[in-house]
Each structure stands twice: as structure tokens, then as C-alpha cells.
Write an enzyme that holds these catalytic residues in place. Structure first.
Site, short mmCIF file in Angstrom:
data_model
loop_
_atom_site.label_atom_id
_atom_site.label_comp_id
_atom_site.label_asym_id
_atom_site.label_seq_id
_atom_site.Cartn_x
_atom_site.Cartn_y
_atom_site.Cartn_z
CB SER A 152 50.21 36.90 42.50
OG SER A 152 50.35 38.21 42.47
CG ASP A 174 49.83 43.27 43.39
OD1 ASP A 174 50.94 43.21 42.65
OD2 ASP A 174 48.77 42.80 43.31
#
Length: 412
Positions: free
Chosen positions: A70, A189
């Protein structure tokens, strides 16, 4: 005649100054962990995403930066730079010179975030007001600059909190408080990790995201906000991980040989004690058939992940669908027990499961248009172009994105 000549000269000067400058407002929705093929799931009726695709443009897929985690990809999106150029080399970073560590988005030391200016910093310097929603470190001073509005990152925020933050961002655009809204939506996610790409839970998270996008589009249409573009982009995809596919470095590493080891799951970063680098490298090299081991100088050139001081002397990465654990796995702030994940990312950015999405709609984008794959470093140029930001040097390729845009004609 003299008056007409002066008018012509003024018109020409104005045209030269402004013919490449857009003044659209922009919503950037960063949907963490949204894999490229989620859009085409046959049993999901996606209304919001379909509207975006019908009224705007879509890339076949988005290629993330490596490692496909990320924070490195957030920063590549924000700067148009590869990881070795912006310095956010992982979700966890170690500065061996000072012994400092960044542990995900829970660190308030600006040194990790300010090596290269993100688009929102450049925008603020140029008088364009930005709002960051659910973003780590958005309250910091960025080399003397603050964003106009900051809603700080909330670990494990609920779907409703994410929806509320998004609609707050849109209202602030509407009210003229900000010109650009940059929003993190993390639920896809989180659920992807815990439940896996094919799970009912993930399908619900995708549907929740779709509803969120539909709500934004409804608001823009109802309030006739015809000068607002919307970009929806993900940072990476997601790959299933079998619970038996464990690469256990506890069987080969001796912590007496190591100063620091960070990350786990798809990758691990290792800083050996002085004189122990060769020992560690040799012990790892033939340890597991699904583990790739690199001295820093041998890290693949195509990853653009070797020319930075924060990249470790030894870097290891797992094949897709495998999981690395080691003596300090899960010992850091903001981590979960990595080997209980049903899915993960961070793998080679050539892996199909790591591909993300890019969609855009609004006054600057063609309708019903699909373009070839784009890289995450390309998106920065579009953000700057449609909002009138003068971009900083970047690694993006304009030829990969220019076909998405309508041809504009200046009206005076």
C-alpha cells in the site's frame, strides 16, 4: 485599428498563458486492494462502476509499483515516481543510519512522507486547495505546507465511516472549500486479506464500494456539478494464499546475526549485523524453492527498487500464493498475524493478481472509452493535468494516458 490590434495581442497572450491549463475540480477515490478483475465478476451487478465506465474511461488494468504494497503505491500515485525515487520503500521502513522505523500509517514523523512532494503539496503551493480523507500523516507539515483539510487515517474504519468521509469530501468540493478531494477507502483490502478474493464477504465489500460510487455520482448529477472529474484507482490487487504455503525463516535465521528485519508475508527486508551479510545470504539462497533472495545490487532492474538508502542489504520475496514468516513477524504496530491471511499482495508486479483498476469520468474524460494498461506512476500526470497543477518531474509516460482526455477548446 490600434484598439483592435491591442485586443488581438492581449487575446494572444492570454491564449498562450492558459491554453494548457484546466480548472476542473477533482475527486480521487483510492480503493485499496481492488483487483482488476473484480469489475467483471459475473454474479455482481455493479451500478456505480458501470456508470463510471459508460460515462468515462477505463484502463484494461493498472500496473502497480513494486513492492505491490500500500504505502509504496500510495506515494507512487501521489508523485508519479517509482519507489526507489520517492523513498517510501515499504509499509515498514528502516533508516539504518539513525535506527528509526516507520510502522505503517501510524507514524507522525514527517521525515518518511516529505522526501518528494505529493500532488496535494504541489497543489497547495500553487494555490489549489486540497482535502485528504482517511489519509495517514495528512495533518503533518509537508516542508512548510499544510493541506487545507485533513481527516486523519482511521485503522479499521467501518464501511459507514468511509461512506460518510467520502460524502463529506464531495460536499466540501460542492461548497467551494476545496478543489481536490483525495480519499482512501480501505475496506476491500481488509476483507480481501481476511476472507479471500472469491468470498461472499469480499463480494459485499465490492458492492459497498459500488454503492459509494453511485452515491457520489448521484450527488454530482443532482447538484449539476459539471466541472468535477472523478478518478477511481487502486494501489494493487490481491492473491489467494493457501494456509499450508508457509516459508518459515525461523528455521534458518539467527537473530544474533540481524540488526533489523521488517515486513513479512510476500516480502521481507533484512539488515544483517556487520560482517554477517554473506552468512545470511548463503543460508537463505537455497532454503526454499518459492523464495527469491537478493543482495541489494542484484534486485531486478524492472522493479525500480534498488537505488535508495532505505532499501535493505538483503531483500527476499515469495512466489505468489506463498507466505513468509520470520522471528519478528507481527511484532510491529499496525500488523495482524500475517500467516492467517486468506490472501495477500506485495508480490511481483508482473503477477496478474497484483493488477489494479483505473477509471475516470467527468468533463475532461472521453465517454465509454477503454485504453490499454497504465502504470500507477502515469496517474499523477492526469491528476495534475485536469486540475491545473504544474507537475514536478516524474516517471510517468504521457503517451499512455493522453488518449483518455477530450480535446478542449479555450473559450474566452
Amino acid at each position: 485599428m490600434k484598439c483592435n490590434l491591442i485586443s488581438y495581442i492581449l487575446y494572444f497572450v492570454i491564449l498562450q498563458d492558459f491554453k494548457f491549463v484546466n480548472t476542473s475540480k477533482l475527486i480521487v477515490l483510492l480503493v485499496d486492494g481492488f483487483r482488476w478483475d473484480y469489475l467483471d465478476a459475473p454474479d455482481l451487478q455493479l451500478v456505480g462502476f458501470s456508470r463510471l465506465m459508460n460515462t468515462g474511461t477505463r484502463a484494461e488494468w493498472l500496473v502497480p509499483a513494486f513492492p505491490t504494497n500500500s504505502l509504496p503505491n500510495y506515494k507512487s500515485l501521489e508523485t508519479g515516481l517509482y519507489v526507489e525515487s520517492h523513498g517510501v520503500v515499504g509499509n515498514f521502513i528502516y533508516d539504518s543510519k539513525y535506527g528509526d522505523k516507520l510502522e505503517y500509517m501510524l507514524d507522525n514523523d514527517s521525515k518518511w512522507w516529505t522526501e518528494k512532494d505529493s500532488f496535494f503539496v504541489t497543489a497547495e503551493r500553487q494555490g489549489i486547495r486540497t482535502g485528504l480523507f482517511n489519509m495517514g500523516g495528512c495533518y503533518l507539515h509537508f516542508n512548510g505546507v499544510n493541506v487545507t483539510y485533513c481527516l486523519p487515517y482511521q485503522d479499521a474504519s467501518t464501511v459507514k465511516e468511509s461512506q460518510d468521509a467520502t460524502m463529506d469530501a464531495v460536499r466540501r468540493i460542492h461548497n467551494g472549500d476545496i478543489d481536490i478531494a483525495y480519499i482512501l477507502h480501505a475496506d476491500v483490502d481488509v476483507v480481501g486479506h481476511s476472507s479471500g478474493p472469491g468470498s461472499l464477504q469480499l463480494k459485499q465489500a465490492i458492492k459497498d464500494t459500488d454503492d459509494l460510487i453511485a452515491n457520489v455520482l448521484d450527488y454530482l448529477e443532482t447538484n449539476k456539478l459539471s466541472d468535477v472529474d472523478m478518478i477511481v484507482v487502486s494501489d494493487h490487487g490481491m492473491a489467494s494464499v493457501n494456509e499450508t504455503n508457509i516459508i518459515d525463516l525461523n528455521n534458518v535465521l539467527d537473530m544474533d546475526d540481524i540488526d533489523e528485519i521488517l515486513e513479512s508475508g510476500s516480502v521481507a527486508q533484512i539488515w544483517p549485523k556487520i560482517g554477517r551479510e554473506t552468512k545470511i545470504y548463503e543460508s537463505l539462497k537455497g532454503f526454499h524453492e518459492h523464495l527469491k533472495v537478493y543482495n541489494r545490487k542484484d534486485i531486478l532492474e524492472r522493479w525500480f527498487f534498488k537505488q535508495h538508502k532505505f532499501i535493505p542489504p538483503i531483500f527476499v520475496t515469495a512466489d505468489s500464493n506463498w507466505c513468509i514468516i520470520h522471528p519478528t513477524s507481527g511484532n510491529h504496530k499496525g500488523t495482524r498475524t500475517i500467516h492467517t491471511f486468506s490472501a495477500n499482495h506485495g508480490f511481483d508486479n508482473n503477477d496478474k493478481d497484483m493488477r489494479g483498476v483505473f477509471l475516470a469520468s467527468g468533463p475532461d474524460f472521453k465517454q465509454g472509452y477503454t485504453t490499454s494498461p497504465v502504470s500507477i506512476v502515469d496517474v499523477y500526470q492526469l491528476i495534475c493535468h485536469v486540475t491545473g497543477i504544474k507537475p514536478m518531474p516524474n516517471n510517468g509516460t504521457w503517451a499512455r494516458v493522453e488518449s483518455m482526455l477530450k480535446e478542449h477548446h479555450l473559450e474566452l
